[in-house]
Motif scaffolding. Structure first.
Motif, PDB file in Angstrom:
ATOM      1  N   GLU A   1      21.471  74.285 -44.312  1.00 12.65           N
ATOM      2  CA  GLU A   1      21.189  75.207 -43.206  1.00 12.65           C
ATOM      3  C   GLU A   1      19.695  75.251 -42.911  1.00 12.65           C
ATOM      4  O   GLU A   1      19.268  75.323 -41.756  1.00 12.65           O
ATOM      5  CB  GLU A   1      21.665  76.625 -43.559  1.00 12.65           C
ATOM      6  CG  GLU A   1      23.175  76.805 -43.557  1.00 12.65           C
ATOM      7  CD  GLU A   1      23.565  78.194 -44.067  1.00 12.65           C
ATOM      8  OE1 GLU A   1      22.641  79.010 -44.337  1.00 12.65           O
ATOM      9  OE2 GLU A   1      24.776  78.462 -44.213  1.00 12.65           O
ATOM     10  N   LEU A   2      18.900  75.208 -43.972  1.00 17.62           N
ATOM     11  CA  LEU A   2      17.445  75.316 -43.825  1.00 17.62           C
ATOM     12  C   LEU A   2      16.801  74.000 -43.420  1.00 17.62           C
ATOM     13  O   LEU A   2      15.787  73.993 -42.727  1.00 17.62           O
ATOM     14  CB  LEU A   2      16.833  75.817 -45.141  1.00 17.62           C
ATOM     15  CG  LEU A   2      17.226  77.241 -45.530  1.00 17.62           C
ATOM     16  CD1 LEU A   2      16.827  77.534 -46.968  1.00 17.62           C
ATOM     17  CD2 LEU A   2      16.570  78.247 -44.579  1.00 17.62           C
ATOM     18  N   ASP A   3      17.353  72.870 -43.875  1.00 16.83           N
ATOM     19  CA  ASP A   3      16.783  71.563 -43.544  1.00 16.83           C
ATOM     20  C   ASP A   3      17.877  70.508 -43.654  1.00 16.83           C
ATOM     21  O   ASP A   3      18.079  69.907 -44.710  1.00 16.83           O
ATOM     22  CB  ASP A   3      15.615  71.216 -44.474  1.00 16.83           C
ATOM     23  CG  ASP A   3      14.863  69.970 -44.013  1.00 16.83           C
ATOM     24  OD1 ASP A   3      15.348  69.284 -43.099  1.00 16.83           O
ATOM     25  OD2 ASP A   3      13.794  69.679 -44.581  1.00 16.83           O
ATOM     26  N   ALA A   4      18.575  70.277 -42.553  1.00 17.96           N
ATOM     27  CA  ALA A   4      19.700  69.346 -42.548  1.00 17.96           C
ATOM     28  C   ALA A   4      19.273  67.900 -42.756  1.00 17.96           C
ATOM     29  O   ALA A   4      20.106  67.039 -43.063  1.00 17.96           O
ATOM     30  CB  ALA A   4      20.473  69.471 -41.237  1.00 17.96           C
ATOM     31  N   LEU A   5      17.976  67.609 -42.590  1.00 15.94           N
ATOM     32  CA  LEU A   5      17.496  66.229 -42.697  1.00 15.94           C
ATOM     33  C   LEU A   5      16.888  65.917 -44.058  1.00 15.94           C
ATOM     34  O   LEU A   5      16.335  64.825 -44.245  1.00 15.94           O
ATOM     35  CB  LEU A   5      16.456  65.954 -41.598  1.00 15.94           C
ATOM     36  CG  LEU A   5      16.950  66.121 -40.162  1.00 15.94           C
ATOM     37  CD1 LEU A   5      15.838  65.783 -39.179  1.00 15.94           C
ATOM     38  CD2 LEU A   5      18.174  65.250 -39.904  1.00 15.94           C
ATOM     39  N   ASP A   6      17.000  66.840 -44.995  1.00 16.99           N
ATOM     40  CA  ASP A   6      16.461  66.598 -46.335  1.00 16.99           C
ATOM     41  C   ASP A   6      17.462  65.769 -47.137  1.00 16.99           C
ATOM     42  O   ASP A   6      18.585  66.214 -47.388  1.00 16.99           O
ATOM     43  CB  ASP A   6      16.211  67.935 -47.043  1.00 16.99           C
ATOM     44  CG  ASP A   6      15.479  67.763 -48.372  1.00 16.99           C
ATOM     45  OD1 ASP A   6      15.568  66.669 -48.965  1.00 16.99           O
ATOM     46  OD2 ASP A   6      14.802  68.714 -48.804  1.00 16.99           O
ATOM     47  N   PRO A   7      17.076  64.556 -47.590  1.00 17.24           N
ATOM     48  CA  PRO A   7      18.007  63.725 -48.366  1.00 17.24           C
ATOM     49  C   PRO A   7      18.486  64.409 -49.647  1.00 17.24           C
ATOM     50  O   PRO A   7      19.643  64.249 -50.036  1.00 17.24           O
ATOM     51  CB  PRO A   7      17.178  62.475 -48.686  1.00 17.24           C
ATOM     52  CG  PRO A   7      16.140  62.417 -47.618  1.00 17.24           C
ATOM     53  CD  PRO A   7      15.812  63.845 -47.310  1.00 17.24           C
ATOM     54  N   PHE A   8      17.600  65.170 -50.300  1.00 17.52           N
ATOM     55  CA  PHE A   8      17.981  65.839 -51.552  1.00 17.52           C
ATOM     56  C   PHE A   8      19.063  66.887 -51.287  1.00 17.52           C
ATOM     57  O   PHE A   8      20.004  67.039 -52.073  1.00 17.52           O
ATOM     58  CB  PHE A   8      16.748  66.470 -52.186  1.00 17.52           C
ATOM     59  CG  PHE A   8      16.969  67.067 -53.553  1.00 17.52           C
ATOM     60  CD1 PHE A   8      17.780  66.441 -54.484  1.00 17.52           C
ATOM     61  CD2 PHE A   8      16.347  68.252 -53.916  1.00 17.52           C
ATOM     62  CE1 PHE A   8      17.977  66.983 -55.760  1.00 17.52           C
ATOM     63  CE2 PHE A   8      16.524  68.809 -55.181  1.00 17.52           C
ATOM     64  CZ  PHE A   8      17.351  68.167 -56.097  1.00 17.52           C
ATOM     65  N   ALA A   9      18.966  67.600 -50.188  1.00 20.29           N
ATOM     66  CA  ALA A   9      19.989  68.588 -49.838  1.00 20.29           C
ATOM     67  C   ALA A   9      21.332  67.896 -49.592  1.00 20.29           C
ATOM     68  O   ALA A   9      22.387  68.369 -50.048  1.00 20.29           O
ATOM     69  CB  ALA A   9      19.560  69.385 -48.614  1.00 20.29           C
TER      70      ALA A   9
END
Length: 516
Positions: free
Chosen positions: A343-351
């Motif tokens: 939700e906070l950063d959809a483009l973060d690979p770690f997420a």
């Protein structure tokens, strides 16, 4: 205490071997072995003592010990024939025989220096990539001296945890800028990457150095070579190699600096990096400490996506390794924190990685595959993403995808904290293919990697048992019982819910035969 011998300086506090001031990249087990031998220089160190110091007493083969000794010798310019640095007492152990002098370790910083250092290390780490310096004035080298750093900047911009100074700013300092202090101050860069490009006969060589700007310490250095025809492949290799190195060395350094101060004084990013340091030790105590660090990071910065992904990872470990008695609850928390990170950063690979792994816990490998594919699409150099994709493909019996993803992961990060898992997945695939000898070999490699947990031991036990290596299986069985007294075959299949029915049946029978 630190030691000097020949051109080398070995500092156990920094956990670093340096040659003429340049860090020598070493596998952690090899470095631990070297430290133990130098600390006991002049004395014969038995094989049992080596096993206790490097593998914490776990069962290992003579071949594994010999492999680490060979690597240690190579690191200090020795070999088995000369034995001028490390001697073998056949059948007994080893002795460090080079002349050693004691030197002062890295000086403890004063409180004022520490406060200043921590102020410099607040917020997200930042890096400036400078144009490379050609050793000779040739037009094609001048072009590559800017083209390769430009590609590096583009690749690093995909990393959500690292702020990369734009090309327009870092390239203003010109090709071969050598005043690192000026660059770092002008650009507020915590780290600086420099490079030298030179012609070597019919090919080219590129030397890279990663410096911490405040101390001018070289955190990592490497040299890559290629023929002129292989330039495209070399450029790709440089980018992949560098991304893997940054993923390892910058978080380690960030955590080292953060530990100079009280935990309550750390900002969100510092807490995050200290949390990572504990996360990749894969013990119950370290997982709890990692969770506390990530929670402090979120208290400081509630919208910190990576800290939520870190919490998802800790809950994943709690469920996967049975640190939490309520596995279903831990699995739900792992999913919730992964969802919050996205939700906070959809483009973060770690997420995306943690979201994919949460679906392992609910036996949904097909869903997991989609999230993990997204993680590696967002960052094509994400080694752990490729490892997790290989794990998922192995569960559904897709051998081609498994092998391809494993090879990519190993190429990108040959010393990754999850290397034990990379080898463990390969061993499980080989058991599906009924190649038990090869499976046992890879499983034995898995259990000897740092961080390998009792489930890796169960993979190795099954593979060695099926290969007829009964003596080795007996040692593994005892090691598993020492580490997890209540381990059962149900734990194995909960962690590795393979859809490959034939191998599942054979592994279950072997684990039952071994008393699990």
């Amino acid at each position: 205490m630190a030691w000097k011998f020949g051109d080398f300086h070995l500092d156990p506090d920094l956990f670093q071997l340096a040659r003429r001031g340049v860090a020598v990249p070493l596998e952690p087990q090899v470095l631990a072995l070297l430290i133990h031998l130098v600390r006991n220089h002049g004395r014969m160190v038995s094989k049992d003592e080596v096993v206790q110091a490097v593998w914490q007493g776990r069962a290992v083969s003579d071949a594994s010990i010999s492999s680490r000794i060979r690597s240690a010798r190579q690191a200090v310019d020795d070999d088995g024939a000369r034995q001028k640095v490390i001697q073998t007492a056949h059948g007994r152990g080893f002795r460090f025989v080079a002349e050693v002098t004691t030197s002062a370790p890295a000086r403890a910083a004063s409180r004022a220096e520490t406060n200043g250092l921590l102020e410099q290390f607040r917020g997200r780490p930042s890096i400036a990539i400078l144009p490379f310096r050609p050793l000779v004035a040739e037009s094609d080298l001048a072009v590559l001296a800017e083209a390769i750093p430009h590609e590096i900047i583009e690749a690093l911009s995909r990393l959500r945890w690292l702020a990369v100074i734009a090309r327009g700013s870092s390239f203003r300092f010109g090709v071969g800028a050598n005043d690192v202090d000026l660059v770092a101050t002008a650009l507020s860069a915590r780290y600086v990457l420099t490079g030298i490009i030179e012609r070597r006969g019919t090919g080219l060589a590129v030397t890279l150095e990663l410096l911490e700007s405040g101390s001018r310490q070289v955190l990592w250095a490497d040299r890559l070579e290629s023929t002129l025809d292989g330039m495209d492949e070399l450029r790709t290799r440089i980018v992949a190699h560098l991304v893997a190195a940054l993923e390892a060395h910058i978080p380690f350094n960030e955590a080292r600096v953060a530990r100079l101060n009280r935990l309550e004084d750390l900002d969100a990013w510092a807490n995050y990096h200290v949390g990572l340091r504990h996360l990749y030790r894969f013990t119950e105590a370290d997982t709890k400490q990692a969770r506390a660090c990530f929670e402090r990071a979120i208290t400081s910065e509630p919208a910190f996506a990576r800290a939520h992904a870190g919490l998802s990872f800790t809950s994943f470990l709690a469920a996967f390794l049975r640190f939490d008695s309520d596995r279903a609850a831990a699995a739900r928390v792992a999913r919730q924190h992964a969802e919050r990170a996205l939700e906070l950063d959809a483009l973060d690979p770690f997420a995306n990685f943690t979201m994919g792994r949460s679906f392992w816990l609910t036996d949904q490998p097909d869903v997991a595959a989609g999230w993990l594919s997204r993680a590696t699409t967002l960052n094509p150099n994400y080694a752990q993403g490729f490892y997790a994709s290989a794990f998922t493909a192995m569960l559904i019996g897709d051998a081609g995808t498994t092998i391809g993803a494993l090879e990519t992961s190993l190429h990108l990060s040959p010393l990754d904290p999850l290397l034990y898992g990379v080898h463990g997945v390969r061993a499980q695939l080989l058991m599906q293919q009924e190649d038990y000898e090869a499976a046992a070999t890879w499983a034995d490699r898995a259990v000897m990697q740092p961080g390998a947990h009792y489930l890796m031991g169960m993979i190795a036990l099954a593979a060695n048992g099926l290969a007829g290596r009964h003596e080795r299986a007996g040692r593994l069985r005892q090691d598993i019982r020492n580490r997890k007294t209540d381990a059962t075959k149900a734990d194995y299949f909960t962690a590795f819910p393979t859809r490959h029915a034939a191998s599942r049946t054979r592994i279950a029978a072997e684990l039952a035969k071994q008393g699990f």
